[in-house]
Design a protein around this motif. Sequence first.
Motif, mmCIF file in Angstrom:
data_model
loop_
_atom_site.group_PDB
_atom_site.id
_atom_site.type_symbol
_atom_site.label_atom_id
_atom_site.label_comp_id
_atom_site.label_asym_id
_atom_site.label_seq_id
_atom_site.Cartn_x
_atom_site.Cartn_y
_atom_site.Cartn_z
ATOM 1 N N PHE A 36 0.738 -1.214 -0.179
ATOM 2 C CA PHE A 36 -0.255 -0.014 0.243
ATOM 3 C C PHE A 36 0.864 1.342 0.062
ATOM 4 N N ILE A 51 -4.477 10.147 3.172
ATOM 5 C CA ILE A 51 -5.316 9.183 2.741
ATOM 6 C C ILE A 51 -6.755 9.186 2.947
ATOM 7 N N TYR A 53 -11.073 8.192 2.004
ATOM 8 C CA TYR A 53 -12.173 7.073 1.502
ATOM 9 C C TYR A 53 -11.779 7.063 0.111
ATOM 10 N N ASP A 55 -9.226 7.314 -2.042
ATOM 11 C CA ASP A 55 -8.005 6.688 -2.173
ATOM 12 C C ASP A 55 -8.045 5.321 -1.887
ATOM 13 N N THR A 56 -8.883 4.753 -0.784
ATOM 14 C CA THR A 56 -9.148 3.387 -0.773
ATOM 15 C C THR A 56 -9.833 2.647 -1.645
ATOM 16 N N ARG A 57 -10.821 3.310 -2.248
ATOM 17 C CA ARG A 57 -11.564 2.855 -3.360
ATOM 18 C C ARG A 57 -10.791 2.635 -4.544
ATOM 19 N N TYR A 59 -7.451 2.146 -4.564
ATOM 20 C CA TYR A 59 -6.609 1.085 -4.412
ATOM 21 C C TYR A 59 -7.120 -0.221 -4.623
ATOM 22 N N VAL A 77 -7.248 -5.879 2.399
ATOM 23 C CA VAL A 77 -8.018 -5.000 3.140
ATOM 24 C C VAL A 77 -8.013 -5.001 4.508
ATOM 25 N N ARG A 81 -6.805 -2.280 7.234
ATOM 26 C CA ARG A 81 -7.875 -1.852 8.429
ATOM 27 C C ARG A 81 -7.289 -1.930 9.628
ATOM 28 N N PHE A 98 -9.921 3.067 5.947
ATOM 29 C CA PHE A 98 -10.446 1.785 5.593
ATOM 30 C C PHE A 98 -11.690 1.249 6.313
ATOM 31 N N VAL A 101 -14.584 0.691 4.153
ATOM 32 C CA VAL A 101 -14.514 -0.321 3.034
ATOM 33 C C VAL A 101 -14.960 -1.515 3.482
#
Length: 302
Positions: A36, A51, A53, A55-57, A59, A77, A81, A98, A101
Amino acid sequence: MNNVKVLLNLFVEYLQIEKSYSQYTVVNYVTEIENFASFMEEQALDHLEEITYNDTRLYLTELHKRKYSRKTISRKVSALRSFFKFLVREGKLDENPFSLVSLPKTEQKTPKFLYEKEIEKLFLVSDCKTPLGQRNQALIEILYGTGMRVSECCNIKLTDLDFHIGTVLVNGKGGKQRYIPFGSYALDALEQYIKEARNTLTSQLSTPDQHTYLFVNHRGTRLTDRGVRHILNELIKKASSTLHIHPHMLRHSFATHLLNEGADMRSVQELLGHVHLSSTQVYTHVTKDHLKRIYMSHHPRA
């Protein structure tokens, strides 16, 4: 990206000391976080505080593009998290990007197990007149008789066995201990192995009492997970060319056979050392099929 390395080191200490995770698990966590961090560099994100939300999507989208399975993505994930949750707990971050997510649903696979007749074949192939044959017989009996993990089996010490009441103290995941009973077949095999074979095998060591682990290899040193897999593969070759099993299938067979014979789910959960009942419930898929066959065979209106 220096702050990532510093915070990662803190997280590793947390996993090792507070969570008592194995080195294998810790390495996997580190790998996922470093992957990551590479993604962050590609996105010109220098600090974890940046970072979001979104950015997590992004990724997740990248992981899907790389054709990772749902199970693999869930593992990645989950690791991230946990990492961000730890940072929030330690006051290093204000929120966990995260946390919102959702993990992709993984397919629930029915555990593969051996039928009782197949298990019996394995018990007949060891030459119990030889030290290694006695060792192999004791190994199979204790794995099937207790349902413990191979790693747990390799870590059993002589002092963990209580032959008087027929139990073994097992050190499970996360440093959690549990007592598991074992039956007369395992007891007989273990007694013969300890009294005869183990003494012969450890006599090769410079000091025979060099270690107190129960199971040893042909050199008298502690048997490893890889060694157990090799032994089982050799026994399977002798037992049947049609059997294709891995060590964990003995654990699956232990749980399935107990449930088939009417054992309650909570007791099986405790014996297996599962933290969550859901981990044990996967075996109900097998037992439901078993119950359906009984119903169709014996009910007058089936």
